[in-house]
Design an enzyme around this catalytic site. Structure first.
Site, PDB file in Angstrom:
ATOM      1  N   CYS A   4       0.869  -1.181   0.000  1.00  0.00           N
ATOM      2  CA  CYS A   4       0.000   0.000   0.000  1.00  0.00           C
ATOM      3  C   CYS A   4       0.905   1.231   0.000  1.00  0.00           C
ATOM      4  CB  CYS A   4      -0.910   0.013   1.218  1.00  0.00           C
ATOM      5  SG  CYS A   4      -1.783   1.577   1.404  1.00  0.00           S
ATOM      6  N   CYS A   7       0.569   3.452   3.101  1.00  0.00           N
ATOM      7  CA  CYS A   7       1.217   2.855   4.282  1.00  0.00           C
ATOM      8  C   CYS A   7       2.725   3.083   4.209  1.00  0.00           C
ATOM      9  CB  CYS A   7       0.908   1.369   4.374  1.00  0.00           C
ATOM     10  SG  CYS A   7      -0.733   0.999   5.036  1.00  0.00           S
ATOM     11  N   HIS A  46      -4.341   1.175   8.409  1.00  0.00           N
ATOM     12  CA  HIS A  46      -4.841   0.923   7.057  1.00  0.00           C
ATOM     13  C   HIS A  46      -6.325   0.560   7.067  1.00  0.00           C
ATOM     14  CE1 HIS A  46      -4.584  -0.201   2.792  1.00  0.00           C
ATOM     15  NE2 HIS A  46      -5.549  -1.056   3.122  1.00  0.00           N
ATOM     16  N   ASN A  87     -13.210  10.119  -1.895  1.00  0.00           N
ATOM     17  CA  ASN A  87     -13.710   9.256  -2.961  1.00  0.00           C
ATOM     18  C   ASN A  87     -13.757   7.833  -2.433  1.00  0.00           C
ATOM     19  OD1 ASN A  87     -13.772  11.374  -4.895  1.00  0.00           O
ATOM     20  ND2 ASN A  87     -11.567  11.165  -5.175  1.00  0.00           N
ATOM     21  N   GLY A  93     -14.085   7.193  -8.400  1.00  0.00           N
ATOM     22  CA  GLY A  93     -12.734   7.441  -8.907  1.00  0.00           C
ATOM     23  C   GLY A  93     -11.644   7.168  -7.902  1.00  0.00           C
ATOM     24  N   THR A  95      -8.567   5.692  -6.471  1.00  0.00           N
ATOM     25  CA  THR A  95      -7.459   4.977  -7.115  1.00  0.00           C
ATOM     26  C   THR A  95      -6.495   4.380  -6.101  1.00  0.00           C
ATOM     27  OG1 THR A  95      -6.190   7.028  -7.312  1.00  0.00           O
ATOM     28  CG2 THR A  95      -7.534   6.379  -9.216  1.00  0.00           C
ATOM     29  N   HIS A 100      -8.474   8.123   2.485  1.00  0.00           N
ATOM     30  CA  HIS A 100      -7.835   9.445   2.447  1.00  0.00           C
ATOM     31  C   HIS A 100      -8.860  10.506   2.106  1.00  0.00           C
ATOM     32  CE1 HIS A 100      -7.560   7.741  -1.626  1.00  0.00           C
ATOM     33  NE2 HIS A 100      -7.705   8.981  -2.066  1.00  0.00           N
TER      34      HIS A 100
HETATM   35  P1  5GP Z   1      -8.192   9.095  -5.166  1.00  0.00           P
HETATM   36  O1  5GP Z   1      -8.459   9.234  -6.642  1.00  0.00           O
HETATM   37  O2  5GP Z   1      -7.950   7.661  -4.775  1.00  0.00           O
HETATM   38  O3  5GP Z   1      -9.216   9.779  -4.309  1.00  0.00           O
HETATM   39  O4  5GP Z   1      -6.864   9.930  -4.918  1.00  0.00           O
HETATM   40  C1  5GP Z   1      -5.580   9.383  -4.866  1.00  0.00           C
HETATM   41  C2  5GP Z   1      -4.618  10.547  -4.871  1.00  0.00           C
HETATM   42  O5  5GP Z   1      -3.349  10.063  -4.481  1.00  0.00           O
HETATM   43  C3  5GP Z   1      -4.458  11.218  -6.244  1.00  0.00           C
HETATM   44  O6  5GP Z   1      -4.812  12.596  -6.142  1.00  0.00           O
HETATM   45  C4  5GP Z   1      -2.970  11.010  -6.558  1.00  0.00           C
HETATM   46  O7  5GP Z   1      -2.409  12.142  -7.195  1.00  0.00           O
HETATM   47  C5  5GP Z   1      -2.359  10.757  -5.193  1.00  0.00           C
HETATM   48  N1  5GP Z   1      -1.189   9.902  -5.191  1.00  0.00           N
HETATM   49  C6  5GP Z   1      -1.069   8.689  -5.801  1.00  0.00           C
HETATM   50  N2  5GP Z   1       0.148   8.156  -5.572  1.00  0.00           N
HETATM   51  C7  5GP Z   1       0.806   9.047  -4.786  1.00  0.00           C
HETATM   52  C8  5GP Z   1       2.120   9.050  -4.213  1.00  0.00           C
HETATM   53  O8  5GP Z   1       2.925   8.137  -4.362  1.00  0.00           O
HETATM   54  N3  5GP Z   1       2.462  10.154  -3.452  1.00  0.00           N
HETATM   55  C9  5GP Z   1       1.598  11.182  -3.261  1.00  0.00           C
HETATM   56  N4  5GP Z   1       2.042  12.214  -2.519  1.00  0.00           N
HETATM   57  N5  5GP Z   1       0.351  11.206  -3.784  1.00  0.00           N
HETATM   58  C10 5GP Z   1      -0.037  10.153  -4.542  1.00  0.00           C
HETATM   59 ZN    ZN Z   2      -2.400   1.493   3.550  1.00  0.00          ZN
END
Ligand code: 5GP
Ligand code: ZN
Length: 114
Positions: A4, A7, A46, A87, A93, A95, A100
């Site tokens: 993760c 994490c 987590h 989200n 969406g 990802t 978070h």
């Molecule tokens: P979700 O679409 O799941 O709500 O948002 C995931 C967010 O995590 C996205 O805005 C993406 O830019 C951010 N993100 C993904 N991988 C990383 C990473 O390795 N470091 C940081 N700082 N942000 C990340």
């Molecule tokens: Zn995690």
């Protein structure tokens, strides 16, 4: 949890710009910001998403909101305003499947949710 990415950020196994940390929550800059302020606020424990919140762990949501308020004040956007977005699941969406909240601000975000 193994593999993760959030994490790993929490455990400082991979670099990130951490702007806030307490016993339960970490805040760090989103790697792909959509506004001048774009912080991700995550529980240290987590949880995949809101679907895993229950009576026992629901206090983490209050802690995330308290962290959001502090970070917003620290970044001087608490009076102008900001958006706190979660989200949950594919249609929203999501990802990264570690709970978070996006704290977004530093510009006028408009009045529309979508
Ligand atoms: P979700 O679409 O799941 O709500 O948002 C995931 C967010 O995590 C996205 O805005 C993406 O830019 C951010 N993100 C993904 N991988 C990383 C990473 O390795 N470091 C940081 N700082 N942000 C990340
Ligand atoms: Zn995690």
């Amino acid at each position: 949890m193994e593999n993760c990415i959030f994490c790993k950020i929490i455990k400082k196994e991979i670099p990130s710009s951490i702007v806030y940390e307490d016993d339960a929550v970490v805040g760090f800059k989103d790697i792909n910001p959509v506004a001048p302020v774009h912080i991700l606020i995550v529980p240290k424990t987590h949880l995949a998403n809101v679907n895993e919140i229950n009576e026992e762990n629901a206090d983490i949501i209050a802690k995330i909101h308290l962290a959001a308020k502090k970070i917003a004040k620290e970044m001087n956007i608490h009076e102008k305003g900001y958006r706190l977005i979660n989200n949950c699941g594919p249609d929203a969406g999501q990802t990264v499947f570690h709970l978070h909240y996006h704290l977004i601000g530093g510009k006028n975000l408009g009045s529309k949710i979508l």
